[in-house]
Design a protein around this motif. Structure first.
Motif, PDB file in Angstrom:
ATOM      1  N   MET A  64      15.305  32.128  12.232  1.00  0.00           N
ATOM      2  CA  MET A  64      15.012  31.732  10.856  1.00  0.00           C
ATOM      3  C   MET A  64      13.502  31.562  10.753  1.00  0.00           C
ATOM      4  O   MET A  64      12.928  30.687  11.417  1.00  0.00           O
ATOM      5  CB  MET A  64      15.753  30.433  10.490  1.00  0.00           C
ATOM      6  N   VAL A  65      12.849  32.391   9.936  1.00  0.00           N
ATOM      7  CA  VAL A  65      11.385  32.427   9.935  1.00  0.00           C
ATOM      8  C   VAL A  65      10.756  31.969   8.623  1.00  0.00           C
ATOM      9  O   VAL A  65       9.527  31.976   8.497  1.00  0.00           O
ATOM     10  CB  VAL A  65      10.877  33.842  10.285  1.00  0.00           C
ATOM     11  N   GLY A  66      11.562  31.561   7.664  1.00  0.00           N
ATOM     12  CA  GLY A  66      11.020  31.090   6.402  1.00  0.00           C
ATOM     13  C   GLY A  66      10.333  32.203   5.620  1.00  0.00           C
ATOM     14  O   GLY A  66      10.644  33.390   5.795  1.00  0.00           O
ATOM     15  N   SER A  67       9.390  31.836   4.785  1.00  0.00           N
ATOM     16  CA  SER A  67       8.698  32.831   3.964  1.00  0.00           C
ATOM     17  C   SER A  67       7.299  32.328   3.621  1.00  0.00           C
ATOM     18  O   SER A  67       7.004  31.130   3.707  1.00  0.00           O
ATOM     19  CB  SER A  67       9.475  33.105   2.674  1.00  0.00           C
ATOM     20  N   LEU A  68       6.432  33.260   3.227  1.00  0.00           N
ATOM     21  CA  LEU A  68       5.081  32.910   2.810  1.00  0.00           C
ATOM     22  C   LEU A  68       5.080  32.500   1.340  1.00  0.00           C
ATOM     23  O   LEU A  68       5.805  33.092   0.527  1.00  0.00           O
ATOM     24  CB  LEU A  68       4.128  34.088   3.018  1.00  0.00           C
ATOM     25  N   VAL A  69       4.279  31.514   1.000  1.00  0.00           N
ATOM     26  CA  VAL A  69       4.155  31.102  -0.393  1.00  0.00           C
ATOM     27  C   VAL A  69       3.640  32.272  -1.226  1.00  0.00           C
ATOM     28  O   VAL A  69       4.151  32.561  -2.308  1.00  0.00           O
ATOM     29  CB  VAL A  69       3.214  29.884  -0.516  1.00  0.00           C
ATOM     30  N   ASP A  70       2.631  32.953  -0.706  1.00  0.00           N
ATOM     31  CA  ASP A  70       2.084  34.145  -1.355  1.00  0.00           C
ATOM     32  C   ASP A  70       2.336  35.336  -0.444  1.00  0.00           C
ATOM     33  O   ASP A  70       1.661  35.511   0.572  1.00  0.00           O
ATOM     34  CB  ASP A  70       0.578  33.969  -1.598  1.00  0.00           C
ATOM     35  N   LYS A  71       3.332  36.135  -0.794  1.00  0.00           N
ATOM     36  CA  LYS A  71       3.719  37.242   0.070  1.00  0.00           C
ATOM     37  C   LYS A  71       2.624  38.298   0.215  1.00  0.00           C
ATOM     38  O   LYS A  71       2.675  39.142   1.115  1.00  0.00           O
ATOM     39  CB  LYS A  71       5.013  37.871  -0.451  1.00  0.00           C
ATOM     40  N   GLU A  72       1.652  38.265  -0.682  1.00  0.00           N
ATOM     41  CA  GLU A  72       0.542  39.220  -0.614  1.00  0.00           C
ATOM     42  C   GLU A  72      -0.588  38.721   0.278  1.00  0.00           C
ATOM     43  O   GLU A  72      -1.503  39.479   0.610  1.00  0.00           O
ATOM     44  CB  GLU A  72      -0.004  39.490  -2.026  1.00  0.00           C
ATOM     45  N   ASP A  73      -0.520  37.460   0.675  1.00  0.00           N
ATOM     46  CA  ASP A  73      -1.578  36.866   1.481  1.00  0.00           C
ATOM     47  C   ASP A  73      -0.996  36.387   2.808  1.00  0.00           C
ATOM     48  O   ASP A  73      -0.315  35.357   2.858  1.00  0.00           O
ATOM     49  CB  ASP A  73      -2.206  35.685   0.736  1.00  0.00           C
ATOM     50  N   PRO A  74      -1.247  37.101   3.897  1.00  0.00           N
ATOM     51  CA  PRO A  74      -0.677  36.718   5.200  1.00  0.00           C
ATOM     52  C   PRO A  74      -1.175  35.383   5.722  1.00  0.00           C
ATOM     53  O   PRO A  74      -0.593  34.818   6.656  1.00  0.00           O
ATOM     54  CB  PRO A  74      -1.105  37.868   6.127  1.00  0.00           C
ATOM     55  N   ASP A  75      -2.259  34.860   5.115  1.00  0.00           N
ATOM     56  CA  ASP A  75      -2.796  33.571   5.544  1.00  0.00           C
ATOM     57  C   ASP A  75      -2.302  32.405   4.687  1.00  0.00           C
ATOM     58  O   ASP A  75      -2.722  31.262   4.901  1.00  0.00           O
ATOM     59  CB  ASP A  75      -4.330  33.601   5.494  1.00  0.00           C
ATOM     60  N   SER A  76      -1.427  32.691   3.745  1.00  0.00           N
ATOM     61  CA  SER A  76      -0.918  31.606   2.895  1.00  0.00           C
ATOM     62  C   SER A  76       0.076  30.753   3.674  1.00  0.00           C
ATOM     63  O   SER A  76       0.545  31.128   4.749  1.00  0.00           O
ATOM     64  CB  SER A  76      -0.250  32.174   1.644  1.00  0.00           C
ATOM     65  N   ASP A  77       0.392  29.576   3.126  1.00  0.00           N
ATOM     66  CA  ASP A  77       1.302  28.657   3.801  1.00  0.00           C
ATOM     67  C   ASP A  77       2.676  29.304   3.992  1.00  0.00           C
ATOM     68  O   ASP A  77       3.167  30.044   3.132  1.00  0.00           O
ATOM     69  CB  ASP A  77       1.470  27.381   2.979  1.00  0.00           C
ATOM     70  N   ARG A  78       3.275  28.997   5.129  1.00  0.00           N
ATOM     71  CA  ARG A  78       4.656  29.423   5.394  1.00  0.00           C
ATOM     72  C   ARG A  78       5.564  28.223   5.123  1.00  0.00           C
ATOM     73  O   ARG A  78       5.299  27.112   5.579  1.00  0.00           O
ATOM     74  CB  ARG A  78       4.809  29.898   6.838  1.00  0.00           C
ATOM     75  N   ILE A  79       6.630  28.446   4.358  1.00  0.00           N
ATOM     76  CA  ILE A  79       7.559  27.373   4.019  1.00  0.00           C
ATOM     77  C   ILE A  79       8.955  27.690   4.541  1.00  0.00           C
ATOM     78  O   ILE A  79       9.320  28.854   4.723  1.00  0.00           O
ATOM     79  CB  ILE A  79       7.608  27.119   2.503  1.00  0.00           C
ATOM     80  N   PHE A  80       9.723  26.622   4.764  1.00  0.00           N
ATOM     81  CA  PHE A  80      11.071  26.773   5.332  1.00  0.00           C
ATOM     82  C   PHE A  80      12.170  26.383   4.355  1.00  0.00           C
ATOM     83  O   PHE A  80      13.282  26.857   4.458  1.00  0.00           O
ATOM     84  CB  PHE A  80      11.188  25.916   6.597  1.00  0.00           C
ATOM     85  N   ARG A  81      11.883  25.509   3.408  1.00  0.00           N
ATOM     86  CA  ARG A  81      12.867  24.988   2.454  1.00  0.00           C
ATOM     87  C   ARG A  81      14.040  24.311   3.177  1.00  0.00           C
ATOM     88  O   ARG A  81      15.191  24.707   3.034  1.00  0.00           O
ATOM     89  CB  ARG A  81      13.382  26.113   1.551  1.00  0.00           C
ATOM     90  N   PRO A  82      13.767  23.286   3.973  1.00  0.00           N
ATOM     91  CA  PRO A  82      14.813  22.688   4.819  1.00  0.00           C
ATOM     92  C   PRO A  82      15.987  22.090   4.063  1.00  0.00           C
ATOM     93  O   PRO A  82      17.108  22.059   4.585  1.00  0.00           O
ATOM     94  CB  PRO A  82      14.044  21.600   5.590  1.00  0.00           C
ATOM     95  N   ALA A  83      15.762  21.627   2.834  1.00  0.00           N
ATOM     96  CA  ALA A  83      16.843  20.981   2.082  1.00  0.00           C
ATOM     97  C   ALA A  83      17.673  21.963   1.270  1.00  0.00           C
ATOM     98  O   ALA A  83      18.699  21.582   0.698  1.00  0.00           O
ATOM     99  CB  ALA A  83      16.266  19.907   1.157  1.00  0.00           C
ATOM    100  N   ASP A  84      17.268  23.230   1.222  1.00  0.00           N
ATOM    101  CA  ASP A  84      18.014  24.221   0.445  1.00  0.00           C
ATOM    102  C   ASP A  84      19.349  24.540   1.126  1.00  0.00           C
ATOM    103  O   ASP A  84      19.454  24.510   2.355  1.00  0.00           O
ATOM    104  CB  ASP A  84      17.218  25.514   0.316  1.00  0.00           C
ATOM    105  N   PRO A  85      20.381  24.875   0.344  1.00  0.00           N
ATOM    106  CA  PRO A  85      21.660  25.278   0.944  1.00  0.00           C
ATOM    107  C   PRO A  85      21.499  26.533   1.795  1.00  0.00           C
ATOM    108  O   PRO A  85      20.684  27.408   1.497  1.00  0.00           O
ATOM    109  CB  PRO A  85      22.546  25.558  -0.281  1.00  0.00           C
ATOM    110  N   PHE A  86      22.262  26.601   2.854  1.00  0.00           N
ATOM    111  CA  PHE A  86      22.267  27.742   3.769  1.00  0.00           C
ATOM    112  C   PHE A  86      23.302  28.742   3.260  1.00  0.00           C
ATOM    113  O   PHE A  86      24.495  28.495   3.299  1.00  0.00           O
ATOM    114  CB  PHE A  86      22.620  27.257   5.176  1.00  0.00           C
ATOM    115  N   SER A  87      22.837  29.879   2.746  1.00  0.00           N
ATOM    116  CA  SER A  87      23.739  30.831   2.090  1.00  0.00           C
ATOM    117  C   SER A  87      24.433  31.745   3.094  1.00  0.00           C
ATOM    118  O   SER A  87      24.016  31.873   4.255  1.00  0.00           O
ATOM    119  CB  SER A  87      22.964  31.690   1.087  1.00  0.00           C
ATOM    120  N   ARG A  88      25.452  32.426   2.626  1.00  0.00           N
ATOM    121  CA  ARG A  88      26.188  33.338   3.489  1.00  0.00           C
ATOM    122  C   ARG A  88      25.352  34.557   3.866  1.00  0.00           C
ATOM    123  O   ARG A  88      25.504  35.106   4.959  1.00  0.00           O
ATOM    124  CB  ARG A  88      27.500  33.757   2.818  1.00  0.00           C
ATOM    125  N   GLU A  89      24.454  34.994   2.996  1.00  0.00           N
ATOM    126  CA  GLU A  89      23.606  36.119   3.389  1.00  0.00           C
ATOM    127  C   GLU A  89      22.602  35.686   4.449  1.00  0.00           C
ATOM    128  O   GLU A  89      22.271  36.455   5.357  1.00  0.00           O
ATOM    129  CB  GLU A  89      22.909  36.760   2.188  1.00  0.00           C
TER     130      GLU A  89
END
Length: 217
Positions: free
Chosen positions: A132-157
């Motif tokens: 599980m690698v999370g996602s970048l806040v700004d997908k166009e900027d590789p140096d932007s913060d990476r977030i995990f969203r720990p409280a979000d529901p874990f989906s089937r996908e």
């Protein structure tokens, strides 16, 4: 219930091959019985949670999962509700990742939204293993913060992608998803995982996709 036995045995086999140091005895139904649950339970006081609070068919698995440390009712404040991304990390690491040769104390926390909490070490390990690698806040900027969203529901996908990642991300034939009604709902990043789950018979036995549905305890 045979369906759950099959999935768990498959994951255990694939990960034993990948992490040869794993020696921990794991229940055949613990984590997947929880992750694949179809009944939404009302959240209750976590410390009091046990199999007595679960549906009859899941009671033994729930108690066994707590006993083996796959779930921790004291740590997870929403033990009786939907599985969060944080709780999913804890379960996967407790089941498969603790003997993978990495010490979370030696790992940096790559996520700006993951504080020092009960799930932090598990999140760090899931990231290090590539599960599980999370996602970048700004997908166009590789140096932007990476977030995990720990409280979000874990989906089937997300579940399908993690199973695929834990199995080494083998090549898949995404055309198998043509047999699944609603497969177009799977986002691009999850289609390989969904195809893997379909190929291995781990999901979509009724050929109906429910990508965004949250996994429940």
């Amino acid at each position: 219930m045979f369906y759950l036995f099959f999935i768990f045995n498959f994951l255990f086999y694939m990960n034993t091959r990948r992490f040869l140091g794993i020696r921990r005895a794991i229940s055949l139904i613990g984590i997947l019985s929880i992750l694949s649950g179809l009944v939404v339970l009302t959240p209750i006081a976590s410390a009091a949670y046990s199999g007595a609070d679960a549906p009859e068919w899941a009671a033994e698995a729930t108690d066994r999962a707590i006993e083996l440390g796959l779930r921790d009712a004291d740590k997870d404040p929403n033990f009786g509700g939907s599985v969060t991304r944080a709780a999913a990390c804890l379960m996967f690491v407790n089941a498969f990742g603790e003997d993978g040769g990495l010490d979370p104390a030696d790992l940096e926390n790559p996520f700006s939204d993951v504080p020092d909490d009960w799930y932090t070490d598990s999140v760090k390990l899931c990231y290090a293993y590539g599960w599980m690698v999370g996602s970048l806040v700004d997908k166009e900027d590789p140096d932007s913060d990476r977030i995990f969203r720990p409280a979000d529901p874990f989906s089937r996908e997300e579940f399908a992608v993690v199973v695929w990642a834990m199995s080494g991300k083998p090549d898949v034939d995404e055309s198998v998803l043509e047999e699944v009604d609603g497969a177009d709902n799977f986002q691009d990043w999850s289609r390989a995982g969904a195809a893997f789950a379909k190929e291995q018979g781990l999901m979509f036995g009724n050929n109906v996709a429910d990508a965004a549905v949250a996994v429940n305890n």
